[in-house]
Structure formats: structure tokens, C-alpha cells
Design a protein around this motif. Structure first.
Motif, PDB file in Angstrom:
ATOM      1  N   TYR A  80       0.712  -1.148   0.158  1.00  0.00           N
ATOM      2  CA  TYR A  80      -0.140   0.113  -0.058  1.00  0.00           C
ATOM      3  C   TYR A  80       0.854   1.136   0.163  1.00  0.00           C
ATOM      4  CZ  TYR A  80      -4.434  -2.015  -0.418  1.00  0.00           C
ATOM      5  OH  TYR A  80      -5.598  -2.525  -0.857  1.00  0.00           O
ATOM      6  N   ARG A  81       2.051   1.055   0.606  1.00  0.00           N
ATOM      7  CA  ARG A  81       2.978   2.260   0.253  1.00  0.00           C
ATOM      8  C   ARG A  81       3.234   2.678  -0.945  1.00  0.00           C
ATOM      9  NH1 ARG A  81       5.432   0.838   5.198  1.00  0.00           N
ATOM     10  NH2 ARG A  81       7.040  -0.484   4.044  1.00  0.00           N
ATOM     11  N   GLU A  82       3.231   1.579  -1.910  1.00  0.00           N
ATOM     12  CA  GLU A  82       3.720   1.686  -3.274  1.00  0.00           C
ATOM     13  C   GLU A  82       2.274   2.508  -3.954  1.00  0.00           C
ATOM     14  OE1 GLU A  82       6.498   1.204  -4.739  1.00  0.00           O
ATOM     15  OE2 GLU A  82       7.713   0.109  -3.367  1.00  0.00           O
ATOM     16  N   ILE A  83       1.248   1.786  -3.482  1.00  0.00           N
ATOM     17  CA  ILE A  83      -0.083   2.226  -4.175  1.00  0.00           C
ATOM     18  C   ILE A  83      -0.274   3.648  -3.869  1.00  0.00           C
ATOM     19  CG2 ILE A  83      -2.643   1.880  -4.008  1.00  0.00           C
ATOM     20  CD1 ILE A  83      -1.723  -0.985  -3.982  1.00  0.00           C
ATOM     21  N   LYS A  84      -0.147   4.121  -2.800  1.00  0.00           N
ATOM     22  CA  LYS A  84      -0.617   5.351  -2.466  1.00  0.00           C
ATOM     23  C   LYS A  84       0.293   6.522  -2.682  1.00  0.00           C
ATOM     24  CE  LYS A  84       1.880   5.808   2.138  1.00  0.00           C
ATOM     25  NZ  LYS A  84       1.693   5.884   3.830  1.00  0.00           N
ATOM     26  N   HIS A  85       1.690   6.085  -2.966  1.00  0.00           N
ATOM     27  CA  HIS A  85       2.645   7.308  -3.215  1.00  0.00           C
ATOM     28  C   HIS A  85       1.868   8.234  -4.579  1.00  0.00           C
ATOM     29  CE1 HIS A  85       6.189   8.899  -2.668  1.00  0.00           C
ATOM     30  NE2 HIS A  85       6.689   8.827  -3.728  1.00  0.00           N
ATOM     31  N   PRO A  86       1.852   7.546  -5.550  1.00  0.00           N
ATOM     32  CA  PRO A  86       1.348   8.281  -7.066  1.00  0.00           C
ATOM     33  C   PRO A  86       0.051   9.075  -6.837  1.00  0.00           C
ATOM     34  CG  PRO A  86       1.508   6.015  -7.491  1.00  0.00           C
ATOM     35  CD  PRO A  86       2.074   6.076  -6.020  1.00  0.00           C
ATOM     36  N   LEU A  87      -0.611   8.560  -5.601  1.00  0.00           N
ATOM     37  CA  LEU A  87      -1.976   9.406  -5.363  1.00  0.00           C
ATOM     38  C   LEU A  87      -1.859  10.477  -4.330  1.00  0.00           C
ATOM     39  CD1 LEU A  87      -4.029   5.958  -4.782  1.00  0.00           C
ATOM     40  CD2 LEU A  87      -4.287   7.419  -6.894  1.00  0.00           C
ATOM     41  N   VAL A  88      -0.842  10.391  -3.504  1.00  0.00           N
ATOM     42  CA  VAL A  88      -0.821  11.382  -2.668  1.00  0.00           C
ATOM     43  C   VAL A  88      -0.070  12.664  -3.267  1.00  0.00           C
ATOM     44  CG1 VAL A  88       0.599  12.195  -0.506  1.00  0.00           C
ATOM     45  CG2 VAL A  88      -0.670   9.860  -0.622  1.00  0.00           C
ATOM     46  N   LEU A 104      -9.646  14.379  -3.626  1.00  0.00           N
ATOM     47  CA  LEU A 104     -10.927  13.492  -3.595  1.00  0.00           C
ATOM     48  C   LEU A 104     -10.686  12.228  -4.341  1.00  0.00           C
ATOM     49  CD1 LEU A 104     -13.568  16.050  -4.152  1.00  0.00           C
ATOM     50  CD2 LEU A 104     -12.943  15.317  -2.054  1.00  0.00           C
ATOM     51  N   ILE A 105     -10.498  10.906  -3.751  1.00  0.00           N
ATOM     52  CA  ILE A 105     -10.082   9.749  -4.167  1.00  0.00           C
ATOM     53  C   ILE A 105     -11.118   8.737  -4.194  1.00  0.00           C
ATOM     54  CG2 ILE A 105      -8.336   7.760  -4.427  1.00  0.00           C
ATOM     55  CD1 ILE A 105      -6.319   9.766  -3.133  1.00  0.00           C
ATOM     56  N   MET A 106     -11.666   8.387  -5.452  1.00  0.00           N
ATOM     57  CA  MET A 106     -12.790   7.503  -5.468  1.00  0.00           C
ATOM     58  C   MET A 106     -12.254   5.910  -5.663  1.00  0.00           C
ATOM     59  SD  MET A 106     -15.851   7.096  -8.270  1.00  0.00           S
ATOM     60  CE  MET A 106     -16.727   5.869  -8.354  1.00  0.00           C
ATOM     61  N   ILE A 107     -12.526   4.790  -5.033  1.00  0.00           N
ATOM     62  CA  ILE A 107     -12.164   3.518  -4.986  1.00  0.00           C
ATOM     63  C   ILE A 107     -13.139   2.867  -5.932  1.00  0.00           C
ATOM     64  CG2 ILE A 107     -11.209   1.632  -4.121  1.00  0.00           C
ATOM     65  CD1 ILE A 107      -9.421   3.920  -3.686  1.00  0.00           C
ATOM     66  N   ALA A 108     -12.930   2.414  -7.122  1.00  0.00           N
ATOM     67  CA  ALA A 108     -14.069   2.039  -7.839  1.00  0.00           C
ATOM     68  C   ALA A 108     -13.802   0.624  -8.345  1.00  0.00           C
ATOM     69  CB  ALA A 108     -14.253   2.982  -9.261  1.00  0.00           C
ATOM     70  N   THR A 119      -9.757  -2.252  -0.619  1.00  0.00           N
ATOM     71  CA  THR A 119      -8.701  -1.407  -1.065  1.00  0.00           C
ATOM     72  C   THR A 119      -8.947   0.202  -0.397  1.00  0.00           C
ATOM     73  OG1 THR A 119      -8.504  -2.427  -2.977  1.00  0.00           O
ATOM     74  CG2 THR A 119      -7.829  -0.240  -2.859  1.00  0.00           C
ATOM     75  N   ALA A 120     -10.359   0.408  -0.013  1.00  0.00           N
ATOM     76  CA  ALA A 120     -10.491   1.877   0.570  1.00  0.00           C
ATOM     77  C   ALA A 120      -9.914   1.942   1.989  1.00  0.00           C
ATOM     78  CB  ALA A 120     -11.963   2.036   0.549  1.00  0.00           C
ATOM     79  N   ILE A 121     -10.308   0.772   2.642  1.00  0.00           N
ATOM     80  CA  ILE A 121      -9.785   0.950   3.950  1.00  0.00           C
ATOM     81  C   ILE A 121      -8.498   0.675   4.250  1.00  0.00           C
ATOM     82  CG2 ILE A 121     -10.301  -1.472   4.705  1.00  0.00           C
ATOM     83  CD1 ILE A 121     -11.568   0.018   7.366  1.00  0.00           C
ATOM     84  N   ASN A 122      -7.594  -0.153   3.352  1.00  0.00           N
ATOM     85  CA  ASN A 122      -6.375  -0.362   3.433  1.00  0.00           C
ATOM     86  C   ASN A 122      -5.596   0.888   3.078  1.00  0.00           C
ATOM     87  OD1 ASN A 122      -5.625  -3.085   4.865  1.00  0.00           O
ATOM     88  ND2 ASN A 122      -7.321  -3.597   3.391  1.00  0.00           N
ATOM     89  N   LEU A 123      -5.730   1.471   1.865  1.00  0.00           N
ATOM     90  CA  LEU A 123      -5.532   2.708   1.420  1.00  0.00           C
ATOM     91  C   LEU A 123      -5.693   3.815   2.575  1.00  0.00           C
ATOM     92  CD1 LEU A 123      -3.918   4.256  -0.834  1.00  0.00           C
ATOM     93  CD2 LEU A 123      -6.419   4.879  -1.645  1.00  0.00           C
TER      94      LEU A 123
END
Ligand SMILES: Nc1ncnc2c1ncn2[C@@H]1O[C@H](COP(=O)(O)OP(=O)(O)O)[C@@H](O)[C@H]1O
Ligand SMILES: [Mg+2]
Length: 304
Positions: A80-88, A104-108, A119-123
């Protein structure tokens, strides 16, 4: 070749080499617009009254399938560190210009059961470890509000109530949690028909803006209904700055994914997370791939 086809091709290419290679390049800043005017200045409001604090009890989350077994937590945290980085980065303007409404990030996902709530809660938990960020997790899957139920807030007022009663201060419906930087807005109460109507209404756009602008350091993560099974999901996508599409590996048929991505075509920032949960998280891996806003290179997270 359309942007969607390119995205799928890239996704497939990365899927064929699950060697756990390091994350790909950061999204480039080049085409990103300047800071979102609505986010400035930081809210001058004082701390609002809020709903009762809740505990994000790990055992409860684990029994509900929203957290992996204890022994897999470290690996998941790394992924999740890898996943969040480009979103943050574009959300808060860390090293790159802010993307409009990028906070505002939507998990779809195309269908139900692909891992949106997981994904939403772990992110959200991963984002909350960042001391510069405050995270608001919103249960916008009003048709199947799993997060609200698991957190004991199935009957609590929330998103739908705030949408219905425009004079209501939505901050008073937000529950702080025992993770100090993470709070939660439950789905709220309403009939399915009303829920669809409210979520797809112009009020949702205003409410999302209010939630995001409350605090300059806030990132709002929306769990959401499936794109192909509801109409409100497409409406929600239009009001957020970033959409993360969760794809369940070896499960989501390609035409189904393409149909879902077509709904999002034209959105400035859509990313794909390949979520493979075969038996255990130890055998799960995620690939992150974004397109839009010059995100043309795949980025891979984790690998097992
Ligand atoms: N990465 C993962 N590792 C382990 N289990 C997962 C993972 N992603 C999803 N699951 C499981 O798959 C099921 C569906 O996930 P969920 O997040 O509820 O999907 P959705 O919200 O898209 O309907 C849940 O039982 C969840 O525990
Ligand atoms: Mg869900």
C-alpha cells in the motif's frame, strides 16, 4: 488505439512479469494544472462537533475480510505504500502541482466483489500513517454499505443524510477513530431509490467539495458502488479528482473492465490497481498503473 486499450495493454504487460520489480517512475508533473483554487486558503473553521469516536478494531476488520491475517500485514503495508505514493503527490501537491480535486479519491471497480472496500480501508490506513495527511474515509457504497456495517454504523446518519438535509453540517456526522489521523463518514440512511438519486445529484458535487476543502491536509477516500451495476458510481466519478479502479486478477473479464473504463473515459486521472487475492495476501500482489495527467508509465507495487 484508445487510451483505454493502451491502459489494458500496459496492465497485461505488467501482469505477465510479476517479478516484484521496484515501483515504476513517479507520475510526471508536466501537464498538471495549478493548485485547486477551492483548496485555498485552509479552512478558517474551528473544530466542528463530531459524531462519537469509533474503534477500528483489527480483529473485527479481519473477521470481515477487510484486513489480511496478522502475518501478512507487513507485506500489505509495503504494497500500500507503493500504491498510495502516486496518489498522494498530486493530492496534496507533494513535489508536484496539485491536481484539481486530487484530494478526492474514489475507489471504484466494474463489479461487486473486486476489492473496493478492502482497498479503500487499507489505503486509508496507509495514508493515515503519513503525518502530513488527515484521511476521511467515506462509505459511498450506499447500496451495500459494508464498511458502515462492519464499523457498527449501519444505522448511523451519514452521507445520505448530509445530502438530503443541505443545512446539516456534514462534519458533525464524521466519526473520529482510534487512529488519530483517520476519520469515517458512514453511508447514512435512505431507500435505495433515494440513495441513487441523492448520490447522482448536484448536491454530491457540493458536498464533496465541502468535505475536501474543510482541511487542506485532508484526503477523502470514497468507497463506492460498482461502475457497471449502478448509475451513481459514474456520477461520483465526475466529482472526484482521482479514480482508482480495482481489478480482481483472473476474475474480471477484460470486456467488463473495458466497459467500466469507458464510463470513466475523459476523466483526468484514472488509475488501475490489480488486486489478486487468490488464497492469502502472501500470494496477493498489486500492480498500480495510472493514466491521465501524463501518467504513462506503469508502476508496480509489491509482488509475492
Ligand atoms: N487483496 C486482498 N487480499 C485478500 N482478500 C481480499 C483482497 N481484496 C479483496 N479481498 C476479499 O474479497 C472479498 C470482496 O472484497 P470487497 O472489498 O468486499 O469487494 P467490493 O467492495 O468491491 O465488493 C472480500 O471478502 C475481501 O475480504
Ligand atoms: Mg464493498
Amino acid at each position: 488505439m484508445s487510451v483505454v486499450e493502451k491502459a489494458i495493454r500496459k496492465l497485461q504487460e505488467s501482469k505477465q512479469s510479476p517479478g516484484g520489480t521496484p515501483a515504476g517512475p513517479e507520475p510526471t508533473a508536466g501537464a498538471m494544472p495549478a493548485a485547486h483554487p477551492g483548496a485555498e486558503p485552509p479552512s478558517a473553521r474551528g473544530p466542528a462537533d463530531h459524531a462519537p469516536a469509533i474503534s477500528l478494531d483489527r480483529g473485527t476488520l479481519r473477521s470481515a475480510g477487510l484486513l489480511p491475517p496478522e502475518e501478512d500485514m507487513n507485506q500489505l503495508a509495503r504494497q500500500y505504500r507503493e500504491i498510495k505514493h502516486p496518489l498522494v503527490a498530486p493530492a496534496i501537491g507533494r513535489g508536484v502541482p496539485r491536481t484539481p480535486k486530487g484530494y478526492l479519491i474514489m475507489i471504484a471497480s466494474a463489479m461487486t466483489g473486486e476489492g473496493k472496500s478492502f482497498t479503500a480501508i487499507n489505503l486509508a490506513l496507509s495514508l493515515a500513517r503519513d503525518k502530513d495527511i488527515r484521511v476521511l474515509l467515506v462509505d459511498a457504497d450506499v447500496a451495500k454499505p459494508q464498511l458502515s456495517h462492519v464499523l457498527g454504523l449501519g444505522d448511523a446518519p451519514g452521507l445520505l443524510d448530509a445530502l438530503r438535509e443541505v443545512e446539516r453540517d456534514v462534519e458533525t456526522l464524521i466519526h473520529p477513530t482510534d487512529v488519530p489521523t483517520l476519520s469515517f463518514l458512514p453511508a447514512g440512511r435512505g431507500s435505495p431509490e433515494e440513495a441513487t438519486e441523492l448520490l447522482a445529484s448536484g448536491r454530491m458535487e457540493r458536498l464533496a467539495a465541502v468535505l475536501g476543502e474543510h482541511d487542506r491536509a485532508r484526503i477523502v477516500v470514497f468507497d463506492s458502488p460498482p461502475l457497471l451495476q449502478t448509475t451513481e458510481s459514474a456520477a461520483l466519478a465526475r466529482v472526484v479528482g482521482q479514480v482508482v479502479v480495482v481489478v480482481r486478477a483472473q476474475s474480471t473479464p477484460q470486456p467488463v473492465l473495458l466497459d467500466a473504463l469507458k464510463i470513466l473515459e475523459g476523466h483526468p486521472s484514472v488509475s488501475l490497481v490489480l488486486n489478486q487475492s487468490v488464497h492469502t495476501v502472501a500470494s496477493s500482489y498489486y500492480y498500480y498503473y495510472g493514466y491521465g495527467n501524463e501518467r504513462s508509465e506503469p508502476s508496480k507495487a509489491g509482488g509475492a
